[in-house]
Design an enzyme around this catalytic site. Structure first.
Site, PDB file in Angstrom:
ATOM      1  CG  HIS A  60      -0.612  -0.401   2.480  1.00  0.00           C
ATOM      2  ND1 HIS A  60       0.481   0.126   3.132  1.00  0.00           N
ATOM      3  CD2 HIS A  60      -1.179  -1.277   3.341  1.00  0.00           C
ATOM      4  CE1 HIS A  60       0.580  -0.416   4.330  1.00  0.00           C
ATOM      5  NE2 HIS A  60      -0.402  -1.266   4.482  1.00  0.00           N
TER       6      HIS A  60
ATOM      7  CG  ASN B  89      -1.917   4.578   2.817  1.00  0.00           C
ATOM      8  OD1 ASN B  89      -2.326   4.294   1.696  1.00  0.00           O
ATOM      9  ND2 ASN B  89      -2.384   5.594   3.503  1.00  0.00           N
TER      10      ASN B  89
ATOM     11  N   GLY C  52     -10.690   6.014  -1.729  1.00  0.00           N
ATOM     12  CA  GLY C  52     -10.958   7.397  -1.425  1.00  0.00           C
ATOM     13  C   GLY C  52     -10.596   7.806  -0.022  1.00  0.00           C
TER      14      GLY C  52
ATOM     15  CG  ASP D  60      -4.981  -3.037   3.999  1.00  0.00           C
ATOM     16  OD1 ASP D  60      -4.824  -4.126   4.590  1.00  0.00           O
ATOM     17  OD2 ASP D  60      -4.571  -1.960   4.470  1.00  0.00           O
TER      18      ASP D  60
ATOM     19  CB  ILE E 219      -6.260   4.101   7.992  1.00  0.00           C
ATOM     20  CG1 ILE E 219      -6.638   5.565   7.759  1.00  0.00           C
ATOM     21  CG2 ILE E 219      -7.020   3.223   7.002  1.00  0.00           C
ATOM     22  CD1 ILE E 219      -6.267   6.079   6.393  1.00  0.00           C
TER      23      ILE E 219
ATOM     24  N   GLY F  38      -6.966  -0.813   7.745  1.00  0.00           N
ATOM     25  CA  GLY F  38      -7.438  -1.505   6.560  1.00  0.00           C
ATOM     26  C   GLY F  38      -8.621  -0.772   5.960  1.00  0.00           C
TER      27      GLY F  38
END
Length: 409
Positions: free
Chosen positions: A233, A236, A266, A291, A325, A327
């Protein structure tokens, strides 16, 4: 791309030809196109009218819809209220895994890697062994260890007390538990022993992925030189880009040896960031992933992700203690819609869901509509919503509209 139908063995279903306004093979779009399926495999693909040799086959006319290959998800933790590896016994782990797979299959994902969050070594070892039969039978495409060899500075939704330095004996324990089952390992290469661990992961035949890392650009390149070929990812759980300190993001994005995971929900990425990264990496190096965690496809509420309590509100999952966050509640059909809405060309987005992640796994039998491949098809309407899914030549249930979908940032 076409051929005469083979003779069917006694008792086997006859050939089926799917016809649609567009058939995207994972490489090119055929307008109109058709796919012939025999015994669960793609037998032929063509443009225009099907060959006369297929006249006796059952024909399914999909009209103005679009057919694409079944989606391939390299990074998924859960769905349907269940999570990979969360059970306390092998039977529960297997049952939960089947719930997760069915949840995502209903959204078009026909090839799925089971991602495990950081846990004690003995629990990860037990989970790998419990999931091994599903990998070996083809129900899962492999196991992804996202932890425990992660940076405490960019741990995201991983319990800090369970993070460890990557000792080679520990790498051997988990990847050698059932050779070939662990397909992907995320690691922070700047940790002591990190580069040696990358080499050992590759020696075991797994993909080494750079993620949850505080590496600078030079260390990221060193990890790629050591054999890492995937970025977990991207953007991130790693240092942001700075004009004097580009960190791992630009090093990985600009390296032709590296495929980058992007989460098109988003929430994880602004649409402009997603568009820029996908354009920079190109369709052959971009893999859209979910994820996803347990709340995917079910209601908001309180969930566990590994050892951490996670609150899901309006489809956005965050760790209760620090708001990180945790996932997503994304499925790959919505990732396709999100990527296209962000400006990624449809053909590139399809490749990022199919041929590219299949290549990362070293698979040629999934992710493309080509003769000899498994007959995994997803049928999309004009809004890119999934209206039908075929896996191995058999139709499967399609999900009702999602209970929640994160809005674009």
């Amino acid at each position: 791309m076409s051929s005469a139908p083979p003779a069917d063995p006694a008792g086997a279903p006859g050939p089926t030809v799917y016809r649609a306004a567009v058939v995207h093979t994972g490489h090119i779009s055929l307008r109109p196109g058709w796919v012939a399926v025999v015994d669960g495999a793609v037998a032929a693909v063509g443009e225009g009218a099907p060959d006369a040799a297929w006249a006796a086959a059952e024909h399914v006319d999909l009209g103005e819809r679009t057919v694409v290959p079944g989606f391939v998800d390299l990074h998924c933790h859960g769905g349907g209220g269940a999570a990979f590896g969360a059970g306390h016994d092998a039977a529960t782990v297997v049952g939960d895994a089947r719930v997760v797979a069915a949840t995502h299959r209903a959204h078009g994902t026909t090839t799925l890697v089971a991602s495990l969050v950081t846990a004690p070594l003995e629990q990860l070892h037990a989970s790998v062994l419990a999931l091994a039969p599903l990998v070996e039978s083809g129900e899962l495409a492999g196991v992804h260890l996202e932890g425990p060899w992660l940076s405490p500075l960019h741990r995201g939704a991983h319990a800090p007390a369970l993070l460890r330095e990557p000792l080679l004996d520990d790498v051997d324990l988990l990847l050698g538990a059932r050779p070939g089952v662990v397909a992907v390992v995320t690691i922070a290469p700047e940790l002591p022993g990190g580069l040696e661990a990358v080499r050992r992961i590759v020696e075991h035949g797994a993909v080494a992925a750079i993620g949850h890392t505080d590496a600078d650009a030079a260390t990221a390149v060193a990890a790629v030189d050591a054999g890492a070929t995937l970025a977990t990812h991207l953007f991130n759980a790693m240092p942001p880009v700075h004009h004097r300190a580009p960190g791992p993001v630009l090093a990985l994005l600009e390296d032709d040896r590296v495929t980058v995971e992007l989460i098109a929900d988003g929430v994880h990425l602004h649409p402009l960031t997603l568009q820029h990264a996908a354009r920079s990496a190109g369709p052959r190096r971009t893999a859209l992933v979910t994820d996803a965690m347990a709340a995917t496809g079910v209601a908001d509420g309180e969930y566990l992700l590994g050892a951490l309590v996670v609150d899901v509100l309006d489809g956005v999952a965050r760790v209760r203690d620090d708001g990180a966050i945790a996932g997503s509640t994304l499925t790959l059909d919505h990732a396709l819609q999100g990527a296209v809405a962000a400006g990624v060309p449809f053909e590139d987005a399809v490749a990022a869901l199919t041929t590219t992640p299949a290549r990362v796994l070293g698979r040629t039998d999934v992710g493309a509509l080509e003769p000899g491949a498994r007959a995994d098809l997803v049928v999309l309407d004009e809004a890119l919503a999934v209206v039908a899914v075929v896996q191995g030549g058999r139709s499967v249930a399609v999900a009702a509209p999602a209970l929640h979908q994160a809005s674009q940032a």
